[in-house]
Design an enzyme around this catalytic site. Structure first.
Site, PDB file in Angstrom:
ATOM      1  N   ARG A  62       0.826  -1.223   0.000  1.00  0.00           N
ATOM      2  CA  ARG A  62       0.000   0.000   0.000  1.00  0.00           C
ATOM      3  C   ARG A  62       0.853   1.263   0.000  1.00  0.00           C
ATOM      4  O   ARG A  62       0.399   2.317  -0.442  1.00  0.00           O
ATOM      5  CB  ARG A  62      -0.978  -0.017   1.175  1.00  0.00           C
ATOM      6  CG  ARG A  62      -2.118  -1.005   0.978  1.00  0.00           C
ATOM      7  CD  ARG A  62      -3.066  -1.021   2.170  1.00  0.00           C
ATOM      8  NE  ARG A  62      -2.426  -1.464   3.377  1.00  0.00           N
ATOM      9  CZ  ARG A  62      -2.225  -2.743   3.711  1.00  0.00           C
ATOM     10  NH1 ARG A  62      -2.650  -3.701   2.930  1.00  0.00           N
ATOM     11  NH2 ARG A  62      -1.607  -3.055   4.837  1.00  0.00           N
ATOM     12  N   GLU A  99       4.869 -10.265  16.680  1.00  0.00           N
ATOM     13  CA  GLU A  99       4.331 -10.769  17.945  1.00  0.00           C
ATOM     14  C   GLU A  99       4.658 -12.268  18.059  1.00  0.00           C
ATOM     15  O   GLU A  99       5.103 -12.734  19.100  1.00  0.00           O
ATOM     16  CB  GLU A  99       2.828 -10.523  17.969  1.00  0.00           C
ATOM     17  CG  GLU A  99       2.239 -10.625  19.346  1.00  0.00           C
ATOM     18  CD  GLU A  99       0.748 -10.307  19.339  1.00  0.00           C
ATOM     19  OE1 GLU A  99       0.245  -9.839  18.306  1.00  0.00           O
ATOM     20  OE2 GLU A  99       0.113 -10.561  20.370  1.00  0.00           O
TER      21      GLU A  99
HETATM   22  P1  AMP Z   1       3.831  -2.225  11.856  1.00  0.00           P
HETATM   23  O1  AMP Z   1       5.107  -2.921  11.470  1.00  0.00           O
HETATM   24  O2  AMP Z   1       3.154  -2.838  13.048  1.00  0.00           O
HETATM   25  O3  AMP Z   1       4.008  -0.726  12.022  1.00  0.00           O
HETATM   26  O4  AMP Z   1       2.806  -2.482  10.676  1.00  0.00           O
HETATM   27  C1  AMP Z   1       2.869  -1.685   9.586  1.00  0.00           C
HETATM   28  C2  AMP Z   1       2.383  -2.362   8.328  1.00  0.00           C
HETATM   29  O5  AMP Z   1       1.231  -3.190   8.545  1.00  0.00           O
HETATM   30  C3  AMP Z   1       1.969  -1.314   7.334  1.00  0.00           C
HETATM   31  O6  AMP Z   1       2.497  -1.673   6.083  1.00  0.00           O
HETATM   32  C4  AMP Z   1       0.463  -1.304   7.367  1.00  0.00           C
HETATM   33  O7  AMP Z   1      -0.031  -1.218   6.061  1.00  0.00           O
HETATM   34  C5  AMP Z   1       0.054  -2.620   8.016  1.00  0.00           C
HETATM   35  N1  AMP Z   1      -0.897  -2.463   9.145  1.00  0.00           N
HETATM   36  C6  AMP Z   1      -0.645  -2.735  10.436  1.00  0.00           C
HETATM   37  N2  AMP Z   1      -1.716  -2.532  11.212  1.00  0.00           N
HETATM   38  C7  AMP Z   1      -2.689  -2.088  10.380  1.00  0.00           C
HETATM   39  C8  AMP Z   1      -4.065  -1.678  10.578  1.00  0.00           C
HETATM   40  N3  AMP Z   1      -4.658  -1.669  11.790  1.00  0.00           N
HETATM   41  N4  AMP Z   1      -4.750  -1.263   9.499  1.00  0.00           N
HETATM   42  C9  AMP Z   1      -4.165  -1.244   8.280  1.00  0.00           C
HETATM   43  N5  AMP Z   1      -2.909  -1.623   8.030  1.00  0.00           N
HETATM   44  C10 AMP Z   1      -2.163  -2.046   9.061  1.00  0.00           C
END
Ligand code: AMP
Length: 177
Positions: A62, A99
């Site tokens: 995305r 996790e």
């Molecule tokens: P993180 O590594 O936890 O910051 O996760 C980031 C990645 O996961 C990004 O590429 C987001 O597109 C996706 N992502 C994580 N949580 C969500 C959420 N609640 N809604 C949409 N996309 C998410």
């Protein structure tokens, strides 16, 4: 209503996607509206237009939706950061903890040259694990990581703490679920 409340309102909440307990922030309903998509790209452009950006590095998939429009406006190149096994030429790779288990991100080894001015872009900052790994990849190539940018930040997951030392810019903030 917060400053960009109209952008926040255009993002659809999808409960229990991709797994139970996750409230997915779906940006397709935002980018499907021409005026709102343009506004997001313009806000990102305004933030970085004077920063002499050589490259926009973006996280699969995305992140790409915003990165190519932004790179074009900035007159910058685009560097895809991908999940393992997707890039055809020689890559550099970083693993990071989830996790449960680990994941990794990859980038072509020759995509960024030392000293190039780069921003990292993704659609959403959650826990920051993915972005932190991507920053490590970019910095590891000797680039100047000018900043990290996100269309959405889930403040309650404190992802920006994982990006300590880097400038973090995000447009729409969600304080809680
Ligand atoms: P993180 O590594 O936890 O910051 O996760 C980031 C990645 O996961 C990004 O590429 C987001 O597109 C996706 N992502 C994580 N949580 C969500 C959420 N609640 N809604 C949409 N996309 C998410």
């Amino acid at each position: 209503m917060e400053k960009y409340g109209h952008l926040a309102a255009a993002i659809r909440d999808v409960p229990d996607f991709p797994k139970p307990g996750i409230l997915f922030k779906d940006i397709t309903t935002l980018i499907g509206k021409a005026g709102l998509f343009a506004e997001v790209i313009d806000l990102l452009y305004e933030r970085y237009k004077s920063s002499r950006i050589d490259l926009v590095a973006a996280i699969e998939a995305r992140g790409y939706l915003f990165a190519s429009a932004l790179a074009y406006r900035l007159g910058a190149g685009l560097v895809p950061i991908r999940k393992p096994g997707k890039l055809p030429a020689e890559t550099v790779s970083i693993s990071y903890a989830l996790e449960y288990g680990t994941d990794s991100v990859e980038m072509h080894k020759d995509a960024i040259k030392p000293g190039e001015r780069v921003i990292l872009l993704d659609d959403l900052l959650a826990t920051g694990g993915t972005a932190a790994a991507a920053c490590e990849l970019i910095a590891g190539q000797g680039a100047e990581l000018v900043g990290t940018a996100f269309v959405v930040e889930l403040d309650f997951l404190a992802g920006r703490k994982r990006l300590a030392g880097y400038d973090v810019f995000s447009i729409v903030h969600f304080a809680g679920e």
